[in-house]
Design an enzyme around this catalytic site. Structure first.
Site, mmCIF file in Angstrom:
data_model
loop_
_atom_site.group_PDB
_atom_site.id
_atom_site.type_symbol
_atom_site.label_atom_id
_atom_site.label_comp_id
_atom_site.label_asym_id
_atom_site.label_seq_id
_atom_site.Cartn_x
_atom_site.Cartn_y
_atom_site.Cartn_z
ATOM 1 N N MET A 190 0.842 -1.205 0.000
ATOM 2 C CA MET A 190 0.000 0.000 0.000
ATOM 3 C C MET A 190 0.878 1.257 0.000
ATOM 4 S SD MET A 190 -3.526 -0.382 2.040
ATOM 5 C CE MET A 190 -2.990 -0.787 3.665
ATOM 6 N N CYS A 191 1.537 1.544 1.103
ATOM 7 C CA CYS A 191 2.294 2.769 1.340
ATOM 8 C C CYS A 191 1.344 3.950 1.571
ATOM 9 C CB CYS A 191 3.253 3.156 0.214
ATOM 10 S SG CYS A 191 4.599 1.990 -0.013
ATOM 11 N N GLY A 192 1.785 4.881 2.380
ATOM 12 C CA GLY A 192 1.014 6.101 2.608
ATOM 13 C C GLY A 192 1.906 7.289 2.321
#
Lengths: 243, 298
Positions: free
Chosen positions: B1-3
């Site tokens: 995902m990563c933000g």
């Protein structure tokens, strides 16, 4: 979740049971909604400070009304069965994903794949929806007041998508049997999606959808209908490039 | 995902709070990526100083006496401010390249996080909360900044594999997604003379932008180029000395939401990153269109 803890987290007033997500957890809210028994008197719920939380009011299966005061994150109202959820704000990706029945009204905008795989019920987005709105829809009705993004109704199988504004690229790519009604311009149609004649039964159907979504002052005759050319139903080597 | 998050301030009165605001935004997205986190802050420019952010796994050994040794090596005064595993070296702007080389010669184990007139970059393995606490990011002031919390997919979970990636003076980039042609693009950039520190796909994107800007393109034009030259999924948020840019690939399946008021432009992978910003209830909030470049400059 023991009832005592829940009653502390939620306060009851005359009209509705209020959950403040600044005070209680999302899990407490959803558990309280899942604990509703058929015929419960707790038919009105209010959710405060959702702050973009994920999965607000997912899996509700009783005919209650839930007002969410603010914007929500992923999957709000997913799998909804019979409840009426109103988001007084915007919704993140996957609002109403796999909805079975009932309705969800988003007062603001919706992010990607609104109403994805929905089997029934009504999803109304009063602002704009983003890409892949109604992807793989299977019977849900979706009404969008504004515009929808690219690849909307991709592999749509059943149900109706009504768009008062414009649609992005590749509308209805690889569509099966859903009906798409768009009032504005369509950037492009996807594989096997074509413009279709608006017959009296479609005008009637569309009027019913507009009525259910509470839309007035817009005539069904202002819309164009799009649907499946049905050339990709059975594999034919001549169509290989279109798959 | 990563933000990923980004914040570009228009209102000077918010500048003392930049670190606190950006930290809050990043911490809210912790569950999008537990592997590592990083933040780049663009502070106030100083006429007679430029900065190099350095990192060492053994800060007590590597940072001790580095200022005096470095000053001797490059012949101008040098100061060092140590923060945990990182340190910010300040010296004369004209001596920055020389200082970089001297640091690597004096302390081969030190890694350079970034350099420029204004940028400072802090990144480590761990959750955003731990990273912003460790480097006291909440107390930092600045004009704009970007941040990242990483769920590793393309390369190792290491400090150097964390974002932001900086490949040019005051330039850095954070990325949500994965690139499929990064090895090819890396080879082309290496031929041009670019140097790479990791196998990470995002470092290639950062270097691509640096290369484009080195050829005279502005940030907007450089971002435009990613749409034809980089293949894969991406939402990029980019900082330059005075600019802030955003671009998503044409398929745009990585989430992104932006907000703009008279006081700021903000970016988050999700809306919840923006919920504590001042005036957010009345901000213009929108989802950036696919294959569309957005950028702002001071």
């Amino acid at each position: 979740m023991p009832a005592t803890k829940l009653s502390k987290a939620a306060t009851q007033d005359h009209a509705s049971r209020i959950f403040d997500l600044d005070v209680s957890s999302l899990r407490e809210l959803n558990q309280a909604l899942h604990n509703l028994a058929p015929g419960s008197n707790e038919t009105a719920w209010e959710v405060l400070h959702p702050k973009g939380s994920h999965s607000v009011a997912v899996g509700v299966d009783q005919p209650v009304s839930i007002d969410v005061r603010g914007s929500v994150g992923y999957y709000c109202g997913g799998m909804n069965s019979g409840s009426t959820i109103t988001v007084h704000g915007s919704a993140g990706p996957g609002v109403g994903e796999n909805m079975m029945s009932g309705s969800i009204i988003v007062k603001g905008d919706a992010s990607q794949y609104a109403g994805a795989t929905g089997k029934g019920g009504l999803l109304v987005i009063e602002g704009n929806a983003s890409s892949r709105c109604g992807i793989s829809m299977k019977g849900i009705d979706i009404v969008v007041h504004g515009n929808i993004g690219h690849m909307s109704a991709f592999m749509a199988q059943s149900g109706n998508l009504v768009v008062l504004g414009d649609a992005g690229d590749a509308l209805g790519d690889s569509i099966y049997e859903a009906r798409l009604f768009v009032r504005g311009k369509v950037d492009s149609l996807g594989a096997d999606c074509i413009a279709k004649e608006m017959r009296p039964e479609h005008l009637e159907l569309l009027q019913g959808l507009l009525d259910r979504a509470g839309i007035t002052g817009v005539k069904p005759s202002e819309f164009k209908r799009y649907g499946s050319a049905r050339t990709l139903y059975n594999f034919n080597i001549d169509n290989a490039d279109a798959y | 995902m990563c933000g990923i998050v980004g914040l570009f301030l228009k209102d000077k009165s918010l500048e003392p709070k930049l670190g606190a605001m950006l930290s809050e935004m990043l911490v809210s997205l912790s569950d999008r990526g537990p592997d590592s986190a990083g933040i780049a802050i663009y502070g106030a420019p100083s006429r007679n100083e430029a900065k190099i952010t350095i990192q060492s796994a053994k800060p007590a050994r590597d940072f001790r006496d580095l200022d005096s040794e470095l000053a001797k090596a490059i012949g101008v005064p040098v100061s060092i401010a140590v923060k945990s595993t990182h340190a910010v070296v300040r010296t004369a702007p004209a001596k920055i390249d020389e200082a970089r080389e001297a640091i690597q010669a004096l302390r081969p184990d030190i890694r350079i996080m970034g350099a420029g007139d204004v940028v400072e970059i802090y990144k480590e393995v761990g959750l955003p909360e731990a990273v912003v606490d460790r480097f006291d990011v909440r107390k930092m002031a600045g004009t704009h900044g970007i941040g990242h919390t990483r769920m590793a997919t393309e390369s190792a979970v290491t400090t150097m594999g964390a974002h932001p990636f900086s490949t040019g003076a005051d330039q850095c980039l954070v990325h949500n997604g994965s690139l499929s042609n990064h090895n090819n693009v890396r080879r082309e950039l290496v031929r041009e003379g670019m140097k790479f520190e990791t196998e990470n796909d995002t470092e290639v994107a950062a270097a691509y932008l640096s290369s484009q800007m080195a050829h005279g393109k502005n940030l907007g034009e450089a971002l435009e180029g990613t749409l034809s030259d980089l293949d894969g999924f991406f939402t990029f948020v980019v900082g330059t000395k005075n600019g802030f840019g955003v671009v998503r690939d044409p398929i745009a399946c990585k989430p992104a939401v932006m907000a703009e008021t008279d006081q700021y432009v903000a970016f988050g992978s999700e809306y919840r990153a923006l919920t504590k910003l001042p005036g957010i209830d009345n901000a213009r909030v929108w989802e950036p269109e696919p294959a569309t470049v957005y950028f702002w400059e001071h």
